[in-house]
Design a protein around this motif. Structure first.
Motif, mmCIF file in Angstrom:
data_model
loop_
_atom_site.group_PDB
_atom_site.id
_atom_site.type_symbol
_atom_site.label_atom_id
_atom_site.label_comp_id
_atom_site.label_asym_id
_atom_site.label_seq_id
_atom_site.Cartn_x
_atom_site.Cartn_y
_atom_site.Cartn_z
ATOM 1 N N TYR A 96 -4.446 -1.374 5.877
ATOM 2 C CA TYR A 96 -2.872 -0.407 5.945
ATOM 3 C C TYR A 96 -1.712 -0.806 7.294
ATOM 4 C CZ TYR A 96 -0.010 3.073 5.427
ATOM 5 O OH TYR A 96 1.401 4.069 4.855
ATOM 6 N N HIS A 152 -5.718 8.384 0.009
ATOM 7 C CA HIS A 152 -5.400 7.502 1.525
ATOM 8 C C HIS A 152 -5.923 7.973 2.511
ATOM 9 C CE1 HIS A 152 -2.404 5.817 3.884
ATOM 10 N NE2 HIS A 152 -1.907 6.358 4.264
ATOM 11 N N TYR A 181 -9.811 -0.646 4.781
ATOM 12 C CA TYR A 181 -8.488 -0.017 4.775
ATOM 13 C C TYR A 181 -7.518 -0.239 5.133
ATOM 14 C CZ TYR A 181 -5.117 2.630 1.796
ATOM 15 O OH TYR A 181 -3.508 3.028 1.919
ATOM 16 N N LEU A 183 0.883 -0.972 0.121
ATOM 17 C CA LEU A 183 0.310 -0.013 0.423
ATOM 18 C C LEU A 183 0.401 1.873 -0.447
ATOM 19 C CD1 LEU A 183 -3.161 -1.565 2.385
ATOM 20 C CD2 LEU A 183 -2.522 -1.477 -0.077
ATOM 21 N N LEU A 239 -9.331 7.535 3.529
ATOM 22 C CA LEU A 239 -9.837 6.275 4.085
ATOM 23 C C LEU A 239 -8.639 5.920 5.774
ATOM 24 C CD1 LEU A 239 -9.332 4.055 0.184
ATOM 25 C CD2 LEU A 239 -11.504 5.091 1.775
ATOM 26 N N MET A 268 -11.211 0.423 -2.464
ATOM 27 C CA MET A 268 -11.029 -1.098 -1.481
ATOM 28 C C MET A 268 -11.673 -1.894 -1.768
ATOM 29 S SD MET A 268 -9.139 -2.327 0.782
ATOM 30 C CE MET A 268 -9.743 -3.761 2.518
#
Length: 656
Positions: A638, A624, A634, A601, A627, A612
């Motif tokens: 991550y 990014h 996500y 990621l 989320l 996602m």
């Protein structure tokens, strides 16, 4: 320009169950010989030459019988008193009660006291030699022409198979083992050619020989001809019974050969993995089991079909004995000459020999038909839907995509994507993440139309107003706007320059070098002795995995696409090279729409939109930061990679 990924979660195994019944021999054989129809006129001329060749060859025994009569008549004439007439000698034999001898001499050309007519004998032998010589030359010329016909037919068949493969949908390649497909394209096509080459010429000659010999046999002695014909029903019965059993085994032989080829291809491709995990013994056992299956099918097919030839020889010998006995009685009764029975015995051999040859060719023909059935099965596969007769098109710079209520599944009972709605703006970078089997690669396969959606629509255009459904576009038009760079590199045998130019063959040397420098290929190619002229060996094993991946990325640079698909394109390179490629990709993505499938990621944090996916649905979408703030799927994915608290990650983003 790139290799494609198969659907995730589907079985890639072909049906390997043994055949339960014999294949349909008649229609398959008819179709097999039908591929020679393109050279019909030439084939007719070949048959004409074969008729002349066989006709001259068949005359040989008849002429030799005449020569025997000349020798025998000369021998008898020499023993007769000079000056006596043939009629007087016959009358004396009848008076003495030697009626058979008298009858035999009535049809002879006797000149008492003269001896053998060597001039006439030489003329007959000259005719024999001439007939055999001209017949052989015609046969040689006929075989050469027939070879050209067969090889021309095989050339067309290979072209037809090659063109068929390009018309098949991706789903076909996902449902068959690659080794089995390769076996059909190579082994089976070669076997068809060899079978036709070895059987066709011999079959034509044998059939014509049987007809010609049979005509001569009836001319010489109808009674002996009927005796010889008794062997034909026996020959037909034996051939049909044996052929019906061996055809099933030949079909199984070539099917098992395809399975074995698939095993070999799979094992050799993953040889390093097999050794690392210590599965050599398991692979060896599987290979031995499949090799044994090929052995059993091949041995059974060859053994059963091999019964035909000795059986035909046995029947022929019985016929030979019957002809010798009946012929001797006819000579003794004066109804047949010595030369006539000699010719007939030779004809009986010529009669049974082609019948035996036809029987022995049955195994070759059955093997060829079994291979032909496998090739025809490939040629009869359902093709992908044709492009519209008048396909739509879009502007050159169109790169806006929209998914509207899209649903798709590789099988009707297993939907994978359900009611997907997504707008992809021009020039944006869309990252697709999610667990294995979530539908990430399936999504890009739908964009490329490797598979067509079940319902809904996917549109492409510069704006929403000028967008068209991609199903109304020609596939070539759609795919020419798109380049895929996949995790599994695909390079062909050739130079590094050739592989890069595959992205755009008409590109100049300067454009090729620019793409190479942008993808950081130039830096390692310059260190090679041959530079861009370095020839890549099988599977480009003389380059590292990372170097191979860089070449595929340079190929994408050179193609200059409007749509870019990156499926784990940087997973095979080291960290430093990955950072360099990320910078290059940022330049490449400018003014282009890019789809990035990533498991790491960290490589997609700057994407405009992150999708996602889970179970074929988009469960979260945003950039990014958005989320991570949700602390949802996500966020969990991550942090499972970086093992960092979400709040610290958000703080780090804020500091940036």
């Amino acid at each position: 320009m790139s290799n494609t990924a198969g659907p995730r979660g589907r079985s890639h195994q072909a049906d390997t169950a043994p055949n339960q019944k014999a294949q349909n021999f008649g229609p398959s054989a008819k179709r097999l010989f039908g591929i020679l129809g393109h050279d019909r006129n030439t084939l007719i001329f070949v048959i004409f030459l074969a008729v002349l060749s066989v006709g001259l060859t068949v005359l040989g025994p008849w002429l030799l019988g005449k020569a025997t009569n000349v020798v025998f008549e000369g021998f008898l004439s020499k023993r007769m008193p000079a000056g006596a007439s043939k009629e007087d000698i016959i009358a004396q034999l009848q008076a003495a009660g030697e009626h058979n001898q008298a009858s035999m001499m009535e049809d002879m050309n006797l000149v008492p006291g003269s001896g053998i007519d060597f001039e006439k004998l030489a003329m007959i032998l000259g005719l024999v030699i001439g007939a055999y010589l001209i017949g052989s030359l015609l046969s040689l010329f006929q075989a050469r022409m027939l070879n050209r016909i067969v090889q021309s037919a095989m050339h067309r068949l290979r072209m037809e198979v090659e063109e068929k493969i390009h018309r098949l949908p991706l789903s076909y390649f996902d449902s068959i083992k690659r080794g089995d497909l390769l076996s059909r394209v190579t082994n089976d096509v070669d076997n068809i050619g060899q079978s036709l080459q070895q059987t066709l010429s011999q079959a034509i000659t044998s059939l014509l020989t049987v007809i010609g010999v049979l005509v001569m046999m009836f001319i010489i002695s109808p009674l002996l001809a009927l005796v010889a014909l008794v062997s034909i029903p026996v020959t037909i019965v034996v051939t049909v019974v044996v052929a019906s059993r061996s055809q099933k085994l030949f079909a199984e032989q070539w099917k098992q050969t395809g399975i074995l080829n698939a095993r070999v291809e799979e094992t050799y491709s993953g040889h390093a993995v097999v050794k690392v995990f210590g599965h050599q013994k398991d692979v060896q056992e599987a290979f031995e089991e499949e090799n044994q299956a090929v052995y059993k099918a091949s041995f059974g097919a060859q053994f059963i079909s091999g019964i035909i030839m000795p059986t035909m020889m046995f029947v022929g010998n019985l016929s030979y004995v019957a002809i010798a006995v009946v012929g001797g009685l006819q000579v003794a009764s004066g109804s047949l000459s010595i030369g006539g029975v000699q010719s007939f015995i030779q004809y009986s051999r010529q009669f049974t020999q082609p019948l035996s040859q036809l029987g022995s060719m049955a195994n070759l023909l059955q093997s060829g038909v079994a291979s032909a059935e496998r090739v025809f099965e490939l040629l009869d596969e359902d093709e992908q839907d044709n492009d519209p007769a008048q396909p739509n098109t879009v502007a050159t710079g169109a790169n806006r995509l929209e998914f509207k209520d899209v649903s798709f599944g590789y099988s009707e009972d297993r939907p994978l994507i359900n009611n997907l709605d997504l707008e992809v703006r021009s020039g944006s970078t869309i990252a697709i993440v999610g667990p294995t089997g979530a539908g990430k690669t399936t999504l890009v396969n739908l964009i490329m139309r490797f598979y067509d959606i079940n319902s809904g629509s996917i549109t492409l255009g510069e704006t929403a107003q000028d967008a068209v459904d991609i199903r109304t576009m020609a596939r070539e038009d759609l795919r020419s706007r798109t380049v895929m760079v996949l995790q599994d590199t695909w390079l062909f045998a050739g130079t590094i320059r050739d592989n890069i130019l595959y992205g755009r063959p008409e590109a100049t040397e300067e454009e090729m070098l620019a793409a190479s420098k942008a993808a950081y290929v130039d830096r390692f190619v310059r260190s090679l002795p041959e530079g861009y002229d370095t020839v890549l060996d099988d599977e480009a094993m003389n380059l590292s995995v990372g170097e191979r991946q860089l070449i595929t990325i340079a190929r994408a640079f050179l193609a200059n696409p409007r749509l870019l698909i990156l499926d784990e394109a940087t997973s095979s390179v080291d960290t430093r090279t990955e950072l360099l490629i990320q910078r290059a990709m940022s330049k490449l993505r400018q003014d282009r729409t890019a789809f990035v499938i990533a498991h790491r990621l960290s490589t997609i944090r700057d994407a405009n939109l992150i999708l996602m996916m889970k179970d074929g649905e988009i469960v979260e979408q945003g950039n990014h930061r958005e989320l991570m703030a949700l602390e949802g799927a996500y966020w969990e994915l991550y942090n499972s990679q970086f093992n960092a608290p979400a709040k610290e990650e958000l703080q780090a983003d804020g500091d940036h």
